[in-house]
Design an enzyme around this catalytic site. Structure first.
Site, short mmCIF file in Angstrom:
data_model
loop_
_atom_site.label_atom_id
_atom_site.label_comp_id
_atom_site.label_asym_id
_atom_site.label_seq_id
_atom_site.Cartn_x
_atom_site.Cartn_y
_atom_site.Cartn_z
N ASP A 200 7.97 -0.47 28.81
CA ASP A 200 8.11 0.95 29.16
C ASP A 200 8.32 1.05 30.67
O ASP A 200 8.35 0.03 31.37
CB ASP A 200 6.88 1.74 28.70
CG ASP A 200 7.27 3.14 28.24
OD1 ASP A 200 7.97 3.84 29.00
OD2 ASP A 200 6.89 3.53 27.12
N HIS A 273 13.31 4.60 29.08
CA HIS A 273 11.98 4.05 29.38
C HIS A 273 12.11 2.63 29.95
O HIS A 273 11.42 1.70 29.52
CB HIS A 273 11.11 4.03 28.12
CG HIS A 273 10.56 5.39 27.78
ND1 HIS A 273 9.67 6.06 28.58
CD2 HIS A 273 10.78 6.21 26.71
CE1 HIS A 273 9.35 7.24 28.02
NE2 HIS A 273 10.03 7.36 26.89
N GLU A 337 13.77 9.52 24.27
CA GLU A 337 13.70 10.11 25.61
C GLU A 337 14.60 9.38 26.62
O GLU A 337 14.14 8.88 27.63
CB GLU A 337 12.24 10.10 26.09
CG GLU A 337 11.33 10.92 25.17
CD GLU A 337 9.86 10.89 25.56
OE1 GLU A 337 9.20 11.91 25.43
OE2 GLU A 337 9.36 9.83 26.01
C1 TNX Z 1 6.17 10.69 23.83
S1 TNX Z 1 6.48 9.23 21.12
C2 TNX Z 1 6.60 9.40 23.99
C3 TNX Z 1 5.78 8.45 24.76
C4 TNX Z 1 4.58 9.12 25.37
C5 TNX Z 1 3.97 10.06 24.36
C6 TNX Z 1 2.70 10.70 24.78
C7 TNX Z 1 7.66 8.75 21.96
C8 TNX Z 1 8.71 8.15 21.22
N1 TNX Z 1 7.68 8.90 23.31
O1 TNX Z 1 6.57 7.80 25.72
O2 TNX Z 1 3.68 8.16 25.77
O3 TNX Z 1 4.90 11.07 24.06
O4 TNX Z 1 2.08 11.39 23.75
#
Ligand code: TNX
Length: 546
Positions: A200, A273, A337
């Site tokens: 990450d 990420h 994301e």
């Molecule tokens: C979303 S769940 C994210 C994570 C964060 C999390 C915190 C997901 C695929 N991505 O990178 O840690 O929310 O709740």
């Protein structure tokens, strides 16, 4: 005469009380498919014999597992393990029998005054039968020479095949010894899939021999945000945070998990990420850097460049080593994301879009994931990704992890792709579980135990045909605000116990009241093994009982 009536009333009263007690006497979590208890007990002592009907190493290991358990809990010496097919008086028979039509991962457990028999089609079923048997023994660790086990007939098998728990070791690194404990506790709850979030923005946590800088540089961040992301003034701890698993560590973890019938699904995030990776290999970003592993949380604009060939070559090198380490059919490629701003401004990404006739950056993300999917498929593995991989078109064989609600899962199952449900609303174990004012700082949200227990992984919107694509569900444990193993345990239990029942037990036989009652015994077990847990729901109970 009066005396007789009085004494028979007393007997009746005692019988009623004891039968009420008997039904509460066996507390199993997750609840088995069917169980009837009988009169009396089997008495397990060092004189009991342990029989297996096959020389299969896996079955022998399960027998040894029993020995280890009774030693650790009750200081009982090892039972000798012998080959045999008939359970005589005083014996515990562990029996592999493919002919009895016992369902995958299922088992039959029979306890009579004379003997115990656990039967299954496969070793994993025997393992779960053994876990149930452990739960029929006293939950406290204490030296005893005879363990009383209630007579019962149990038939049991899971509702879903993906019974998952995730752990983010990037935001805060967790040591290998804790990962072992995490796996032990999963096995206690018959959970079978460990999603290991290894890369990450804040840290790259797996050694890749071909690219040593990933861990030399990418596993270290200079400092970490203190307090909540939304606090008015950001404060940092001025302390480097680091840690990674060597390939030897990973092999040990995978082996430890396999011995507990748990599959480890590794996650290598792409294309977003990616700051930790970019800090080590800046040439893989659109701007060329320099980049730094993130010191705070959230989503960052700098991602892997989708225009450069070397991005793909590099990731293939990573995947080669990952595949050699993890036997899992599924390889998680993240996909969540991933902002598109760098791609929008990057001539190489724009050129790629032209060359591949891609209409927009979402399709470029699809191109990225599908290209990696082809590579992973060519190695005989299947990709799974967060539900963003649906945007711009789903890769042909990809499975989807639905986290932004259930829509992604519904859409993927509708397209006949396999799905794991992990909606934030019910499955995010990093959310608060009680009063925000009194709970330790968490990311936000509110997912109390009862809400997790009430989760139904098959959305009502799906037809029976498409519902078959729901493989199960998973609890996600993101560690932005969880700094220590103790705190991980506090966030995960007992909520993962609730999830285990959602995933294992038949929908019709679930009941929150019965679950809470059975959990009282499970909590004693947690104390015995040193598992930290959130006591919210149980403090009230004890006060009432007092
Ligand atoms: C979303 S769940 C994210 C994570 C964060 C999390 C915190 C997901 C695929 N991505 O990178 O840690 O929310 O709740």
């Amino acid at each position: 005469m009066m005396k007789f009536i009085k004494s028979s009333l007393t007997v009746m009263f005692i019988t009623i009380i004891s039968s009420l007690f008997a039904s509460n006497e066996v507390s199993i979590v997750p609840a088995p498919v069917s169980m009837t208890t009988g009169k009396g007990y089997f008495s397990l002592s060092s004189r009991s014999s342990l029989l297996i009907n096959t020389g299969d190493k896996a079955v022998k290991d399960i027998a040894s597992f029993l020995n280890k358990h009774i030693k650790e809990f009750y200081n009982l010496s090892n039972l000798t393990i012998e080959n045999g097919a008939i359970a005589g008086k005083g014996s515990i028979m562990i029996k592999l029998d493919k002919g009895r039509g016992i369902k995958p991962e299922g088992y039959e457990l029979s306890v009579t005054r004379d003997n115990i028999e656990i039967c299954a089609s496969n070793p994993n079923g025997l393992f779960y039968g053994m876990q149930t048997l452990f739960q029929m023994m006293p939950p406290e660790k204490k030296e005893i020479s005879k363990i009383k086990i209630k007579c019962a007939e149990i038939e049991d098998y899971p509702r879903f095949s993906w019974r998952g728990l995730h752990l983010d070791v990037c935001r805060h690194f967790m040591p290998k010894e804790f990962v072992f404990k995490y796996l032990d506790y999963m096995a206690m709850h018959k959970l079978n899939t460990f999603h290991f979030h290894l890369t990450d923005d804040q840290g790259w946590r797996i050694e890749i021999k071909k690219y040593p800088l990933l861990t030399e540089i990418g596993s270290v961040r200079s400092e970490t945000l203190v307090g909540h992301y939304y606090d008015k003034n950001s404060v940092y701890d001025n302390t480097p945070h680091s840690g990674f698993f060597t390939q030897e560590d990973i092999r040990e973890i995978v082996k430890y998990a396999a011995e507990r019938y748990i599959t480890v699904v590794p996650e290598i995030e792409m294309p977003g990420h990616a700051l930790a990776l970019l800090s080590a290999y800046p040439e893989l970003g659109c701007t060329g850097g320099p980049y730094k592993s993130a010191t705070k949380w959230g989503v960052f604009d700098d991602v892997m460049c989708a225009g450069k060939e070397k991005t793909f070559e590099f990731l293939e090198g990573v995947i080669d080593e990952v595949i050699a380490l993890f036997p899992s059919t599924y390889i998680h490629v993240g996909g969540d994301e991933c902002p598109k701003v760098r791609w929008h401004d990057c001539p190489l990404c724009q050129q790629r879009m032209k060359d591949e006739s891609l209409a927009n950056e979402h399709q470029l993300q699809s191109y990225f994931v599908q290209r990696m999917e082809r590579y992973i498929n060519s190695k005989g593995r299947i990709i799974i990704g967060w539900d963003e991989i649906l945007e711009g078109g789903l890769a042909p064989n990809a499975a989807v992890m639905s986290w932004r609600g259930e829509e992604g899962g519904i859409s993927a199952a509708g397209q006949q792709h396999y799905v794991v449900m992990t909606p934030g609303s019910h499955c995010y174990l990093d959310y608060y579980q009680g009063n925000k004012e009194t709970e330790p700082l968490a990311i936000g949200g509110y997912t109390p135990l009862e809400k997790v227990y009430g989760y139904e992984p098959v959305p009502a919107a799906l037809s029976a045909d498409n519902a078959k694509y729901i493989m199960g569900a998973q609890g996600n444990v993101w560690t932005e605000y969880i700094l220590t193993p103790d705190h991980v345990e506090y966030m995960v239990y007992p909520r993962a116990a609730a999830l285990s029942e959602v995933l294992w037990s038949p929908k019709e036989s679930r009941g929150y009241k019965s679950f809470l009652q059975r959990m009282n015994t499970m909590i004693k077990r947690y104390k015995s093994v040193g598992l930290n847990y959130c006591p919210n729901e149980f403090v009230k109970k004890t006060e009432k009982n007092d």
